[in-house]
Write a protein that holds these residues in place. Structure first.
Motif, PDB file in Angstrom:
ATOM      1  N   ILE A 147       1.812  -1.485   2.996  1.00 32.03           N
ATOM      2  CA  ILE A 147       0.548  -2.222   3.131  1.00 32.03           C
ATOM      3  C   ILE A 147       0.222  -2.441   4.606  1.00 32.03           C
ATOM      4  N   GLN A 148       1.256  -2.779   5.391  1.00 29.56           N
ATOM      5  CA  GLN A 148       1.021  -3.018   6.807  1.00 29.56           C
ATOM      6  C   GLN A 148       0.515  -1.753   7.516  1.00 29.56           C
ATOM      7  N   ARG A 204       6.832  -2.133  -0.184  1.00 31.19           N
ATOM      8  CA  ARG A 204       5.515  -2.721  -0.350  1.00 31.19           C
ATOM      9  C   ARG A 204       4.941  -3.225   0.972  1.00 31.19           C
ATOM     10  N   GLU A 205       5.718  -4.071   1.660  1.00 25.79           N
ATOM     11  CA  GLU A 205       5.208  -4.678   2.884  1.00 25.79           C
ATOM     12  C   GLU A 205       4.910  -3.619   3.942  1.00 25.79           C
ATOM     13  N   VAL A 238      -6.518   1.556   8.266  1.00 30.53           N
ATOM     14  CA  VAL A 238      -7.819   1.448   7.615  1.00 30.53           C
ATOM     15  C   VAL A 238      -8.659   0.288   8.139  1.00 30.53           C
ATOM     16  N   ASN A 246      -8.637  -3.748  -1.362  1.00 28.36           N
ATOM     17  CA  ASN A 246      -7.564  -3.966  -0.398  1.00 28.36           C
ATOM     18  C   ASN A 246      -6.224  -4.111  -1.129  1.00 28.36           C
ATOM     19  N   PRO A 247      -5.223  -3.274  -0.820  1.00 28.47           N
ATOM     20  CA  PRO A 247      -3.947  -3.363  -1.538  1.00 28.47           C
ATOM     21  C   PRO A 247      -3.203  -4.675  -1.283  1.00 28.47           C
ATOM     22  N   ALA A 248      -3.561  -5.383  -0.217  1.00 30.08           N
ATOM     23  CA  ALA A 248      -2.865  -6.640   0.054  1.00 30.08           C
ATOM     24  C   ALA A 248      -3.331  -7.747  -0.873  1.00 30.08           C
ATOM     25  N   THR A 249      -4.541  -7.633  -1.396  1.00 33.00           N
ATOM     26  CA  THR A 249      -5.084  -8.737  -2.182  1.00 33.00           C
ATOM     27  C   THR A 249      -5.412  -8.361  -3.619  1.00 33.00           C
ATOM     28  N   PRO A 272     -11.658  -7.936   3.689  1.00 32.50           N
ATOM     29  CA  PRO A 272     -10.323  -7.591   4.169  1.00 32.50           C
ATOM     30  C   PRO A 272     -10.116  -7.736   5.667  1.00 32.50           C
ATOM     31  N   ARG A 273     -11.170  -7.839   6.447  1.00 40.11           N
ATOM     32  CA  ARG A 273     -10.953  -7.894   7.893  1.00 40.11           C
ATOM     33  C   ARG A 273     -10.717  -9.308   8.411  1.00 40.11           C
ATOM     34  N   TYR A 284      -0.898 -17.217   1.076  1.00 40.84           N
ATOM     35  CA  TYR A 284      -0.990 -16.652  -0.277  1.00 40.84           C
ATOM     36  C   TYR A 284      -0.392 -15.244  -0.305  1.00 40.84           C
ATOM     37  N   TYR A 285      -0.763 -14.432   0.670  1.00 45.42           N
ATOM     38  CA  TYR A 285      -0.275 -13.056   0.732  1.00 45.42           C
ATOM     39  C   TYR A 285       1.234 -13.023   0.882  1.00 45.42           C
ATOM     40  N   SER A 302       2.260 -11.801  -2.769  1.00 49.76           N
ATOM     41  CA  SER A 302       2.387 -10.366  -2.688  1.00 49.76           C
ATOM     42  C   SER A 302       3.768  -9.958  -2.174  1.00 49.76           C
ATOM     43  N   LEU A 303       4.249 -10.623  -1.139  1.00 50.50           N
ATOM     44  CA  LEU A 303       5.508 -10.192  -0.522  1.00 50.50           C
ATOM     45  C   LEU A 303       6.705 -11.056  -0.902  1.00 50.50           C
ATOM     46  N   LEU A 361     -11.559 -14.793   1.349  1.00 52.70           N
ATOM     47  CA  LEU A 361     -11.050 -13.655   0.597  1.00 52.70           C
ATOM     48  C   LEU A 361     -12.200 -12.825   0.035  1.00 52.70           C
TER      49      LEU A 361
END
Lengths: 368, 588
Positions: free
Chosen positions: A359-360, A355-356, A366, A188-191, B246-247, B256-257, B261-262, B241
């Motif tokens: 991913i969104q 990025r956001e 997916v 998963n690209p988000a994690t 991922p769902r 965390y995300y 990540s952002l 996690l």
């Protein structure tokens, strides 16, 4: 008799604490300096210089290599690990008014723009940059200098395809074919950082307009998504007892599996697909943190990290590849390492800006 | 039994306690002093600083941020899923934990302390290791799937486990059942069996006895355990996690995300506050509830409350419960340990390992620094470091938790306690990422520049252990009848002696439960420890993570081997604490 036993408890606990506190201090090697330095209450008399290097948690170095630097400059190097790449970068940004260290190593091209925009680095044009290929230098102002790289590529299980007389896929488009249905597992690209890298590879290859269609095709072909490299590679990949013979991993995974095998094996059991545009290159950078009081020594450290001495050490310590072409690679690498000639290209600025959004959009297509 | 008289007494006692005398107020403040300073410095200060900084990076005001978060459908979905899975996990945990607690509380049998220690192991395992354990059992090529495939001639593994809701629920039950077993079990073991016997004699049936006598008496400890379990599930991160996949997303994974990540700190802070508010609301509700539920009762020594498994009925019951606990809580551990002594790599040209062979290579390799890495530590050192941190955490958590629990239990109706009680639980409901970054921005000036100090690790562990200590001790302290203390005082005992000879023996066992939790929390903590910076002093989970995230069969095998060692260290530690109990410390 509560009191007596309580005493024992306390004594036991104190013993445990002392044990815990002392054990790491016992000099297992001559370089006591590194470990005892932060604990000495008073500065030592000889003028050893202190250098703090902040890194992510995958950083590693061998003792001899570090000693070369420490002896040459009469320095103590102290390392501070700060979680995964994203966490470490965030910590460096949030502490920029009172920097935790002199040098920061480990920001990669997916986080580079964030670090540069927040202005955590000072410019340093190292003389060694001259020998390093231009393709690695993503910051024209030389605030962040490339140290190592790794290619995120598809890996496949050789035995699986051999036993079925099925030709393995050669590129990203092949994965849409019906014969490869239900064979692929991705992160998963988000994690996950290889997950994001693979998403970027598809964006680099199919463009912003085309990558979602490609992913729709992968979903139709029953791609499996998990959150981590560990789960993808260790649980789902057929090499390790999963059911999926194609996995998103690193170009260097096959030789590493040979080097760190249980029993000596002759050749890798997996292969990386490195055809044009099917991999994404992660490059890791080092920079001098703004506000350092050790600028001169920090420069020396960066030169050292770019020099063959450190660069030789990189693959076996950190499982990535040196950017300095003069570095020597282990012969297993020479034999089995496949390096993509033309990895997919997405610039750090584009990544930071989108990025956001990417991913969104990916999540919508997916996972929903 | 004069329990009916006592039932009415909390209010009376409360009134009696609440005469506004200065000494009482002073002693209350004195009790709160250390816990307050600790929480202020290492919790509220960093938290407020990071939240303030996060909001200052936003273009809009914080009200807009909250409104935006509350109307966003994706965040609402995350929120409801977080609540729903936490509630469901908690109910299942209670359904399995309460019968288990009954078994441990009421019966004495061979191997009991071993079984109790085993049930505690899951609590300390990092999520990655738990995922590996479940995978080796239920994964696509796990034992169960392999067996089913062989039995029914299937070509595909029949059980899909990884990345399902079942995996999340099962892992939460796996982690948290021990909380119910210990907290409720310990309290239950001191309930006077004569209460239920009297009820039975007076004609109540089993069901009536359970619902009218036992459960009401147990209510405070059940509520305390349920609250802790719920908050743990509510802020669950690693399980969601790794096993959920991922769902699924909870507030904690979303924070965390957004943070890492952002780098959307304003939204992350908004979510962190929503999470905190939920914890606070829940804890306030809990506090109100337990104040009504607590009944001073006669706690009895286990010598009088526990029986042997003498008749068939009790033996069958015990056998069923033990099988359930072992099946659920220890089978994955056994699968993991077995895998750490099995070769993992199939032969060249073979697809999977059909003929597993045994090996101790992974254990041997643990003591070898093959790449002569600077950060390598031998397993013995990692064990010593982990135990060192755990020791400091136990001392700190007990030193801070005891006065806090004492203040809460002695003066339940004072305003300061009504405020403090729910506040104590907040650290558990706080996102680890948020607090970790809070340390970075807050503790940056001498004398508090602890950002790179090794002290930060036990301090962070204590923040998590402290609410556990308070929650374990308060039910026990509240249940002590004031009359016992008064009698001692009337007989001339100064307060110190009253504490030493009345309170301490009565709560000695709860104290040990508290110490066990502090030990386990410190030993297994991963998130905060990984964020804190000293690579020379890694704990066992940190070293496991180093191995598991590196390529190669050898590294994976070493991660499994070290996980097995962590399980052994935990078992040994818990049995040692258990030993103290058998030596009758705090028994009366």
């Amino acid at each position: 008799m509560p009191i007596r036993i309580n005493k024992f408890t306390v004594i036991g606990l104190i013993g445990v604490i002392i044990l815990g506190a002392c054990a790491p201090l016992q000099p297992k090697t001559p370089i006591v300096s590194l470990q005892s330095a932060p604990l000495t209450p008073f500065p030592t008399i000889e003028a050893t210089q202190e250098l703090s290097v902040m890194t992510h948690d995958s950083f590693a170095i061998s003792e001899e290599v570090l000693n070369v630097f420490q002896n040459q400059y009469n320095a103590n190097v102290r390392f501070l690990k700060s979680g995964d790449t994203g966490s470490a970068v965030n910590k460096a940004i949030l502490s920029k008014d009172a920097p935790l260290a002199d040098v920061f190593y480990g920001v990669d091209n997916t986080f580079l723009s964030r670090a540069l925009e927040e202005g955590i680095f000072e410019t340093y044009r190292s003389p060694i940059l001259a020998v390093i290929p231009d393709e690695f230098e993503l910051d024209p102002q030389h605030r962040a200098l490339p140290v190592d790289y790794g290619d995120v590529c598809l890996n496949y299980d050789k035995a699986y395809f051999a036993q079925r007389n099925l030709p393995p896929p050669q590129n990203l488009v092949d994965l849409l074919k019906p014969e490869y249905k239900s064979l692929l597992v991705v992160e998963n690209p988000a994690t996950s950082s290889p997950g994001l890298a693979f998403l970027l590879a598809t964006i680099g290859q199919f463009g912003e307009d085309g990558y979602l269609d490609y992913w729709e095709g992968l979903v139709e072909n029953d791609v499996k998504v998990v959150n981590d490299w560990e789960v993808a590679y260790r649980s789902e990949f057929s090499r390790w007892g999963g059911t999926r013979p194609i996995v998103v991993s690193y170009g260097s995974s096959p030789p590493f599996d040979v080097i760190f095998s249980e029993e000596p094996i002759e050749e890798p059991l997996t292969t990386a697909i490195v055809s044009d545009g099917s991999c994404f290159r992660q490059i890791e950078f080092v920079g001098i943190l703004k506000g350092t009081r050790n600028r001169a020594l920090a420069e020396k450290w960066i030169d050292f990290m770019l020099s063959p001495q450190f660069q030789d050490d990189v693959p076996l310590q950190m499982f990535v590849l040196p950017v300095n072409p003069k570095a020597h690679l282990d012969e297993t690498f020479e034999k089995y390492l496949a390096i993509p000639n033309n990895p997919a290209k997405v610039s750090p600025d584009q990544i930071a800006a989108n990025r956001e959004k990417w991913i969104q959009a990916w999540t919508e297509v997916v996972l929903r | 039994m004069d329990s009916s008289l006592d039932r009415g007494s909390p209010a009376i006692t409360g009134m009696w306690e609440y005469t506004p005398k200065l000494p009482k107020f002073a002693s209350l403040m004195l009790l709160w002093l250390a816990p307050l300073i600790f929480l202020a410095l290492f919790y509220f200060f960093p938290l407020i600083k990071i939240l303030g900084l996060s909001f200052s990076r936003s273009d809009t005001g914080w009200t807009e941020l909250f409104i935006e978060a509350l109307i966003s459908t994706s965040i609402r979905r995350v929120f409801w899923f977080t609540v729903w899975q936490a509630l469901l996990s908690t109910l299942i945990t209670l359904a399995i934990g309460l019968p288990g607690a009954y078994l441990f509380a009421r019966y004495e049998f061979r191997g009991k302390s071993m079984l109790m220690a085993l049930t505690g192991i899951p609590f300390v395992l990092p999520a990655l290791v738990v995922a590996a354990a479940f995978t080796s059992l239920l994964g696509p090529r796990g034992w169960i799937n392999l067996a089913l495939m062989a039995m029914f001639n299937l070509s595909q593994p029949p059980i899909q486990f990884i990345n399902t809701l079942t995996a999340i629920l099962l892992a939460h039950v796996f982690y948290n059942t021990v909380i119910v077993l210990r907290m409720v079990g310990d309290f239950w073991s001191h309930l006077d069996p004569r209460l239920t016997q009297a009820a039975r004699t007076l004609g109540a049936n089993r069901w009536q006895t359970l619902t009218r006598i036992t459960l009401p008496l147990l209510a405070p400890s059940i509520a305390a355990a349920a609250l802790l379990v719920f908050i743990f599930n509510f802020t669950s991160f690693g399980v969601i996690l790794i096993l959920g996949g991922p769902r699924f997303a909870t507030l904690e994974t979303e924070i965390y995300y957004q943070t890492i990540s952002l780098f959307n700190l304003p939204l992350a802070a908004t979510l962190a506050i929503i999470q905190l508010m939920c914890t606070l609301a829940l804890t306030v509700f809990y506090t109100r509830l337990t104040l009504r539920l607590s009944t001073p009762i006669n706690l009895r020594s286990r010598r009088y409350t526990q029986r042997r498994l003498s008749n068939w009925k009790s033996r069958i019951l015990a056998a069923c419960l033990i099988t359930l606990l072992i099946g659920l809580l220890t089978t994955p551990l056994i699968a993991l340990a077995t895998r750490s002594i099995t070769r993992l790599e199939p032969e060249l040209g073979q697809e999977t390992l059909f003929t597993p062979s045994l090996t101790l290579d992974f254990y041997r390799e643990l003591s070898v620094n093959r790449t002569s890495s600077l950060f390598y530590v031998p397993p013995t050192t990692a064990i010593a470091i982990s135990l060192g941190y755990a020791g400091v955490t136990i001392l700190l958590a007990l030193a801070l938790g005891l006065p806090a629990a004492w203040a809460l239990a002695r003066y339940p109706h004072t305003p300061i306690n009504k405020i403090m009680d729910p506040l104590l639980m907040l650290p558990l409901g706080t996102s680890a990422v948020t607090l970790g970054l809070g340390f970075i921005v807050a503790l940056n000036r001498p004398p508090l520049d602890l950002r790179t100090s090794i002290l930060l690790i036990p301090l962070a562990h204590t923040l998590v252990a402290f609410p556990f200590v308070v929650r374990s001790l308060t039910p026990a302290l509240r249940s002590i009848r004031p009359r016992l203390r008064h009698a001692a005082m009337v007989l001339g005992a100064p307060p110190g002696r009253v504490f030493r000879f009345i309170d301490l023996p009565l709560i000695g066992r709860a104290l040990l439960v508290a110490a066990t939790f502090a030990f386990a929390i410190s030993l297994g903590e991963f998130g905060a420890t990984a964020l804190i910076a000293r690579p020379e002093y890694p704990t066992i989970p940190i070293v496991i993570y180093r191995y598991i995230s590196q390529p190669g069969a050898m590294n994976y095998g070493q991660a499994l081997a070290l996980s097995t060692i962590l399980m052994l260290v935990t078992t040994a530690g818990m049995m040692a604490i258990e030993r103290l109990r058998i030596a009758d410390i705090g028994e009366f």
